[in-house]
Design a protein around this motif. Structure first.
Motif, PDB file in Angstrom:
ATOM      1  N   CYS A 295      20.222  49.842  31.697  1.00 21.37           N
ATOM      2  CA  CYS A 295      21.058  49.853  32.889  1.00 21.37           C
ATOM      3  C   CYS A 295      22.460  50.334  32.512  1.00 21.37           C
ATOM      4  O   CYS A 295      22.792  50.480  31.330  1.00 21.37           O
ATOM      5  CB  CYS A 295      21.115  48.473  33.530  1.00 21.37           C
ATOM      6  N   LEU A 296      23.289  50.548  33.530  1.00 19.68           N
ATOM      7  CA  LEU A 296      24.640  51.059  33.275  1.00 19.68           C
ATOM      8  C   LEU A 296      25.471  50.104  32.437  1.00 19.68           C
ATOM      9  O   LEU A 296      26.308  50.531  31.644  1.00 19.68           O
ATOM     10  CB  LEU A 296      25.347  51.338  34.609  1.00 19.68           C
ATOM     11  N   ILE A 297      25.239  48.798  32.608  1.00 19.06           N
ATOM     12  CA  ILE A 297      26.002  47.831  31.820  1.00 19.06           C
ATOM     13  C   ILE A 297      25.672  47.983  30.340  1.00 19.06           C
ATOM     14  O   ILE A 297      26.567  47.947  29.483  1.00 19.06           O
ATOM     15  CB  ILE A 297      25.720  46.397  32.299  1.00 19.06           C
ATOM     16  N   ALA A 298      24.397  48.177  30.031  1.00 15.22           N
ATOM     17  CA  ALA A 298      23.999  48.369  28.634  1.00 15.22           C
ATOM     18  C   ALA A 298      24.607  49.648  28.058  1.00 15.22           C
ATOM     19  O   ALA A 298      25.057  49.676  26.903  1.00 15.22           O
ATOM     20  CB  ALA A 298      22.481  48.410  28.523  1.00 15.22           C
ATOM     21  N   LEU A 299      24.653  50.712  28.856  1.00 15.00           N
ATOM     22  CA  LEU A 299      25.263  51.955  28.405  1.00 15.00           C
ATOM     23  C   LEU A 299      26.763  51.777  28.176  1.00 15.00           C
ATOM     24  O   LEU A 299      27.330  52.308  27.212  1.00 15.00           O
ATOM     25  CB  LEU A 299      25.019  53.060  29.440  1.00 15.00           C
ATOM     26  N   LEU A 300      27.395  51.022  29.062  1.00 17.52           N
ATOM     27  CA  LEU A 300      28.826  50.770  28.939  1.00 17.52           C
ATOM     28  C   LEU A 300      29.144  49.970  27.679  1.00 17.52           C
ATOM     29  O   LEU A 300      30.097  50.280  26.950  1.00 17.52           O
ATOM     30  CB  LEU A 300      29.319  50.025  30.187  1.00 17.52           C
TER      31      LEU A 300
ATOM     32  N   LEU B  46      35.026  58.913  35.764  1.00 12.50           N
ATOM     33  CA  LEU B  46      33.858  58.073  36.015  1.00 12.50           C
ATOM     34  C   LEU B  46      34.150  56.612  35.705  1.00 12.50           C
ATOM     35  O   LEU B  46      33.746  55.712  36.464  1.00 12.50           O
ATOM     36  CB  LEU B  46      32.679  58.571  35.174  1.00 12.50           C
ATOM     37  N   MET B  47      34.848  56.344  34.612  1.00 12.08           N
ATOM     38  CA  MET B  47      35.180  54.967  34.261  1.00 12.08           C
ATOM     39  C   MET B  47      36.122  54.345  35.288  1.00 12.08           C
ATOM     40  O   MET B  47      36.008  53.158  35.614  1.00 12.08           O
ATOM     41  CB  MET B  47      35.789  54.913  32.867  1.00 12.08           C
ATOM     42  N   GLN B  48      37.068  55.135  35.810  1.00 13.40           N
ATOM     43  CA  GLN B  48      37.955  54.621  36.855  1.00 13.40           C
ATOM     44  C   GLN B  48      37.150  54.294  38.112  1.00 13.40           C
ATOM     45  O   GLN B  48      37.384  53.270  38.765  1.00 13.40           O
ATOM     46  CB  GLN B  48      39.033  55.651  37.176  1.00 13.40           C
ATOM     47  N   LEU B  49      36.179  55.143  38.426  1.00 15.77           N
ATOM     48  CA  LEU B  49      35.309  54.884  39.569  1.00 15.77           C
ATOM     49  C   LEU B  49      34.523  53.586  39.362  1.00 15.77           C
ATOM     50  O   LEU B  49      34.428  52.753  40.269  1.00 15.77           O
ATOM     51  CB  LEU B  49      34.366  56.076  39.757  1.00 15.77           C
ATOM     52  N   LEU B  50      33.975  53.401  38.169  1.00 18.39           N
ATOM     53  CA  LEU B  50      33.224  52.177  37.868  1.00 18.39           C
ATOM     54  C   LEU B  50      34.099  50.939  38.004  1.00 18.39           C
ATOM     55  O   LEU B  50      33.673  49.916  38.542  1.00 18.39           O
ATOM     56  CB  LEU B  50      32.645  52.263  36.456  1.00 18.39           C
TER      57      LEU B  50
ATOM     58  N   LEU C 230      22.489  55.026  40.883  1.00 21.36           N
ATOM     59  CA  LEU C 230      21.616  56.131  40.484  1.00 21.36           C
ATOM     60  C   LEU C 230      22.434  57.388  40.199  1.00 21.36           C
ATOM     61  O   LEU C 230      22.183  58.115  39.228  1.00 21.36           O
ATOM     62  CB  LEU C 230      20.580  56.406  41.580  1.00 21.36           C
ATOM     63  N   LEU C 231      23.426  57.651  41.056  1.00 16.54           N
ATOM     64  CA  LEU C 231      24.310  58.784  40.840  1.00 16.54           C
ATOM     65  C   LEU C 231      25.185  58.567  39.607  1.00 16.54           C
ATOM     66  O   LEU C 231      25.412  59.495  38.814  1.00 16.54           O
ATOM     67  CB  LEU C 231      25.190  59.004  42.071  1.00 16.54           C
ATOM     68  N   LEU C 232      25.652  57.335  39.415  1.00 13.55           N
ATOM     69  CA  LEU C 232      26.523  57.041  38.279  1.00 13.55           C
ATOM     70  C   LEU C 232      25.787  57.241  36.954  1.00 13.55           C
ATOM     71  O   LEU C 232      26.393  57.674  35.965  1.00 13.55           O
ATOM     72  CB  LEU C 232      27.052  55.606  38.385  1.00 13.55           C
ATOM     73  N   GLN C 233      24.502  56.927  36.931  1.00 11.62           N
ATOM     74  CA  GLN C 233      23.736  57.154  35.704  1.00 11.62           C
ATOM     75  C   GLN C 233      23.643  58.642  35.376  1.00 11.62           C
ATOM     76  O   GLN C 233      23.733  59.041  34.205  1.00 11.62           O
ATOM     77  CB  GLN C 233      22.342  56.551  35.839  1.00 11.62           C
ATOM     78  N   GLN C 234      23.472  59.471  36.383  1.00 12.59           N
ATOM     79  CA  GLN C 234      23.452  60.909  36.147  1.00 12.59           C
ATOM     80  C   GLN C 234      24.825  61.398  35.672  1.00 12.59           C
ATOM     81  O   GLN C 234      24.916  62.232  34.765  1.00 12.59           O
ATOM     82  CB  GLN C 234      23.051  61.642  37.426  1.00 12.59           C
ATOM     83  N   LEU C 235      25.874  60.879  36.287  1.00 11.00           N
ATOM     84  CA  LEU C 235      27.222  61.275  35.884  1.00 11.00           C
ATOM     85  C   LEU C 235      27.526  60.813  34.462  1.00 11.00           C
ATOM     86  O   LEU C 235      28.268  61.480  33.731  1.00 11.00           O
ATOM     87  CB  LEU C 235      28.253  60.686  36.849  1.00 11.00           C
ATOM     88  N   TRP C 236      26.966  59.674  34.067  1.00 10.56           N
ATOM     89  CA  TRP C 236      27.180  59.184  32.700  1.00 10.56           C
ATOM     90  C   TRP C 236      26.642  60.190  31.686  1.00 10.56           C
ATOM     91  O   TRP C 236      27.293  60.500  30.688  1.00 10.56           O
ATOM     92  CB  TRP C 236      26.499  57.828  32.526  1.00 10.56           C
ATOM     93  N   ALA C 237      25.453  60.711  31.973  1.00 12.17           N
ATOM     94  CA  ALA C 237      24.866  61.698  31.061  1.00 12.17           C
ATOM     95  C   ALA C 237      25.641  63.008  31.094  1.00 12.17           C
ATOM     96  O   ALA C 237      25.898  63.625  30.050  1.00 12.17           O
ATOM     97  CB  ALA C 237      23.404  61.935  31.438  1.00 12.17           C
ATOM     98  N   ILE C 238      26.054  63.430  32.281  1.00 15.60           N
ATOM     99  CA  ILE C 238      26.783  64.698  32.410  1.00 15.60           C
ATOM    100  C   ILE C 238      28.149  64.635  31.726  1.00 15.60           C
ATOM    101  O   ILE C 238      28.621  65.613  31.140  1.00 15.60           O
ATOM    102  CB  ILE C 238      26.953  65.055  33.900  1.00 15.60           C
ATOM    103  N   SER C 239      28.788  63.470  31.783  1.00 15.50           N
ATOM    104  CA  SER C 239      30.162  63.344  31.285  1.00 15.50           C
ATOM    105  C   SER C 239      30.240  63.133  29.784  1.00 15.50           C
ATOM    106  O   SER C 239      31.340  63.037  29.236  1.00 15.50           O
ATOM    107  CB  SER C 239      30.868  62.173  31.989  1.00 15.50           C
TER     108      SER C 239
END
Length: 297
Positions: free
Chosen positions: A120-125, A92-96, A73-82
């Motif tokens: 989902c995050l996989i689809a965004l990736l 963020l990618m290193q964290l993933l 849930l946090l990673l999805q927010q960070l995806w939008a922010i980044s």
């Protein structure tokens, strides 16, 4: 939370003229200006992401704790922010990558949560990894490209995430992308192709992934082209993928029906590159196992 600036100061290049300083100083000399406060928040966020990434690296207990705390849930927010902030997206990618490496629960957790559009995050990736830069925009930086595909490599080893990768079109698009990066007149970039070939090699470790790969148009030809590449990392990845493919009966047939495949594998044997020689030998061993037709060939 406030924290120290990342190493090298706050002037890290983010592309497009942006920086982690938050922009130019304010009119009153920068003291207490809105840009300074934004820059401080960005630096704090970047430090927190890097700290969390280090905590997750190689620690199963930390990954399971992150799963229970609903980290995606946090990673999805960070995806939008980044978006548009290269340093933060890189962190963020290193964290993933650290989160999903060798951890099935972490991989499954990326599927469990979606954004407002149901992605989902996989689809965004996948969308980010397959996106083509439109002029005058520059292509994704090579280190960031490699992090995207390294994360996809980990996702390719789990059945649940493989299903999402197949549904998102990543598996079908990866072989043609590797082909263009290896032989394209304008797009030729063998280091980028090596990252895609590593993904295909991981995909082929499991039987269903191998089957999905072999059913993609041009997939086998892309592997042979990678084995003939001048880039060592591309050759290693292609040889490993061929080794994984050669364990299946469908893969053995494909290998024997490609006139270039056997000479390419035999060409990898020799003392000049011991790693390539080991991988090529493993591919030949897998091909010969339980196959009289391959032994005759």
């Amino acid at each position: 939370l406030p924290g120290p600036a990342p190493p090298g100061g706050g002037g890290e290049d983010l592309g497009g003229g942006a920086s982690l300083d938050g922009g130019s100083p304010s009119a009153d000399g920068g003291a207490g200006g809105v840009p300074d406060r934004c820059g401080a928040l960005q630096r704090s966020l970047l430090c927190c992401v890097r700290l969390l990434s280090n905590a997750l690296c190689g620690c199963e207990e930390a990954k399971l704790a992150a799963v229970s705390l609903q980290l995606p849930l946090l990673l999805q927010q960070l995806w939008a922010i980044s978006r548009g902030v290269a340093a933060l997206r890189r962190a963020l990618m290193q964290l993933l990558c650290n989160y999903v490496a060798h951890c099935a629960p972490a991989t499954c957790s990326l599927i469990a949560y979606s954004d407002a559009r149901g992605r989902c995050l996989i689809a965004l990736l996948v969308r980010a990894a397959l996106a083509e830069a439109r002029p005058p925009a520059a292509p994704m930086a090579l280190p960031l490209w490699q992090l995207h595909w390294r994360c996809l490599q980990s996702l390719a080893t789990a059945a649940e995430s493989r299903t999402v990768l197949l549904r998102s079109g990543c598996i079908g698009a990866a072989p043609s992308l590797a082909h263009r990066l290896l032989l394209g007149a304008k797009e030729r970039d063998e280091p980028r192709a090596a990252a895609v070939l590593d993904f295909l090699a991981n995909l082929a470790f499991d039987a269903d992934g191998c089957t999905a790969l072999l059913r993609c148009d041009g997939a086998f030809d892309a592997l042979v082209e990678g084995l003939e590449s001048r880039q060592p990392s591309a050759r290693y990845a292609a040889a490993l993928a061929l080794r994984n493919v050669a364990f299946s009966s469908e893969g053995k047939t494909a290998l024997l029906n490609r006139p270039r495949a056997m000479p390419a594998l035999l060409g990898g044997l020799g003392p000049s590159d011991l790693r390539l020689s080991a991988l090529s030998s493993a591919a030949l061993w897998a091909l010969l196992a339980r196959s009289e037709k391959a032994k005759v060939a």
